[in-house]
Design a protein around this motif. Structure first.
Motif, short mmCIF file in Angstrom:
data_model
loop_
_atom_site.label_atom_id
_atom_site.label_comp_id
_atom_site.label_asym_id
_atom_site.label_seq_id
_atom_site.Cartn_x
_atom_site.Cartn_y
_atom_site.Cartn_z
N LEU A 146 -1.38 1.44 -45.12
CA LEU A 146 -1.43 0.16 -44.42
C LEU A 146 -0.03 -0.24 -43.93
CD1 LEU A 146 -3.12 -2.33 -43.60
CD2 LEU A 146 -2.53 -3.31 -45.82
N LEU A 147 0.98 -0.09 -44.77
CA LEU A 147 2.34 -0.44 -44.37
C LEU A 147 2.86 0.45 -43.24
CD1 LEU A 147 3.97 -1.23 -47.83
CD2 LEU A 147 3.44 -2.83 -45.99
N MET A 148 2.56 1.75 -43.30
CA MET A 148 2.99 2.64 -42.21
C MET A 148 2.30 2.28 -40.91
SD MET A 148 3.71 6.36 -44.01
CE MET A 148 2.44 7.11 -43.13
N ALA A 149 1.01 1.95 -40.98
CA ALA A 149 0.29 1.56 -39.77
C ALA A 149 0.86 0.26 -39.19
CB ALA A 149 -1.19 1.40 -40.07
N MET A 150 1.17 -0.69 -40.07
CA MET A 150 1.73 -1.96 -39.60
C MET A 150 3.11 -1.74 -38.97
SD MET A 150 0.55 -4.65 -42.56
CE MET A 150 1.76 -5.83 -42.06
N MET A 151 3.96 -0.92 -39.60
CA MET A 151 5.28 -0.67 -39.02
C MET A 151 5.16 0.06 -37.69
SD MET A 151 8.14 -0.04 -41.90
CE MET A 151 7.34 0.85 -43.19
N GLY A 152 4.20 0.97 -37.58
CA GLY A 152 3.96 1.64 -36.30
C GLY A 152 3.54 0.66 -35.22
N LEU A 153 2.68 -0.29 -35.57
CA LEU A 153 2.26 -1.32 -34.61
C LEU A 153 3.42 -2.24 -34.24
CD1 LEU A 153 -1.29 -2.26 -35.91
CD2 LEU A 153 -0.71 -1.14 -33.76
N PHE A 154 4.24 -2.60 -35.22
CA PHE A 154 5.42 -3.43 -34.92
C PHE A 154 6.37 -2.69 -33.98
CE2 PHE A 154 4.93 -5.73 -39.23
CZ PHE A 154 4.03 -6.63 -38.67
N ASP A 155 6.58 -1.39 -34.22
CA ASP A 155 7.45 -0.59 -33.36
C ASP A 155 6.89 -0.54 -31.94
OD1 ASP A 155 9.81 1.32 -33.24
OD2 ASP A 155 8.20 2.62 -32.49
N LEU A 156 5.61 -0.30 -31.83
CA LEU A 156 4.96 -0.27 -30.51
C LEU A 156 5.09 -1.62 -29.81
CD1 LEU A 156 3.16 1.21 -28.43
CD2 LEU A 156 1.20 0.31 -29.68
N GLY A 157 4.81 -2.70 -30.52
CA GLY A 157 4.93 -4.03 -29.93
C GLY A 157 6.35 -4.35 -29.49
N TYR A 158 7.32 -3.96 -30.29
CA TYR A 158 8.74 -4.18 -29.97
C TYR A 158 9.11 -3.43 -28.69
CZ TYR A 158 13.82 -4.33 -30.75
OH TYR A 158 15.17 -4.51 -30.61
N ASN A 159 8.67 -2.17 -28.59
CA ASN A 159 8.99 -1.36 -27.41
C ASN A 159 8.30 -1.89 -26.16
OD1 ASN A 159 10.57 0.33 -28.99
ND2 ASN A 159 8.91 1.75 -29.37
N VAL A 160 7.07 -2.35 -26.29
CA VAL A 160 6.35 -2.91 -25.14
C VAL A 160 7.01 -4.21 -24.68
CG1 VAL A 160 4.17 -3.99 -24.42
CG2 VAL A 160 4.15 -1.81 -25.63
#
Length: 196
Positions: A27-41
């Motif tokens: 869950l934490l890895m998925a959330m950090m991946g989503l945060f990274d994607l959101g930050y880049n977008v």
């Protein structure tokens, strides 16, 4: 003894903690991946807006002397969200929109598809040699179509991406093409030269 085993088998105390311990890393890895994607977008959207505004400002007469100021404004906007970002700017001028990224025209006398053996070509960027991209570095002149490119590199804020083999730095490039305003009526003369 059997009664104790039956009691342990039916006891559910602590099961939630064990289940959470199993699910939490994923869950934490998925959330950090989503945060990274959101930050880049978000950073890409911010960059696109800054580039569009700066490109419009670059089409006005007298903007050639202000390119460093215009680029500094883009840098400031991007660094508000990505403080460690490095930006590289490039402007390439073309005589029309249809010429962007195209090679200089040449007459392929020997039919080999390469400009060589003294074949005539149009020196669109006036540098004295045939080029695969006919653009001229810089902001060009009146009525030129200018390709404005900005490459941004910044460290990823969430290190989880390195676990999947991704680079620690995120690189994005943004481009736009706008035509300079007709602030003078100078005509461009294209020379015809021969290939080496």
């Amino acid at each position: 003894m059997m009664r104790l085993l039956r009691h342990l088998q039916s006891d559910r105390t602590g099961a939630s903690a064990v289940e959470f311990a199993l699910v939490a890393p994923v869950l934490l890895m998925a959330m950090m991946g989503l945060f990274d994607l959101g930050y880049n977008v978000y950073t890409a959207t911010l960059l696109e807006g800054a580039i569009q505004k700066t490109a419009r400002d670059s089409t006005i007469e007298g903007s050639v002397s202000k390119t460093s100021t215009l680029d500094a404004a883009v840098t400031e906007m991007v660094r508000n969200i990505a403080p460690q970002a490095t930006l590289n700017f490039k402007r390439t001028a073309y005589s029309s929109f249809s010429d962007v990224g195209k090679p200089e025209d040449f007459t392929d006398v020997n039919g080999d598809g390469v400009c060589n053996a003294g074949e005539p070509f149009e020196d669109a960027n006036a540098n004295g040699s045939w080029d695969a991209d006919q653009g001229k570095a810089g902001s060009g002149g009146a009525r030129d179509a200018v390709l404005y490119e900005v490459q941004v590199t910044y460290p990823r804020p969430f290190p989880v991406t390195s676990m999947f083999g991704m680079d620690a730095d995120y690189i994005m490039t943004s481009r736009t093409v706008l035509r300079n305003q007709p602030y003078d009526l100078s005509e461009k003369v294209v020379k015809v030269l021969n290939c080496p």
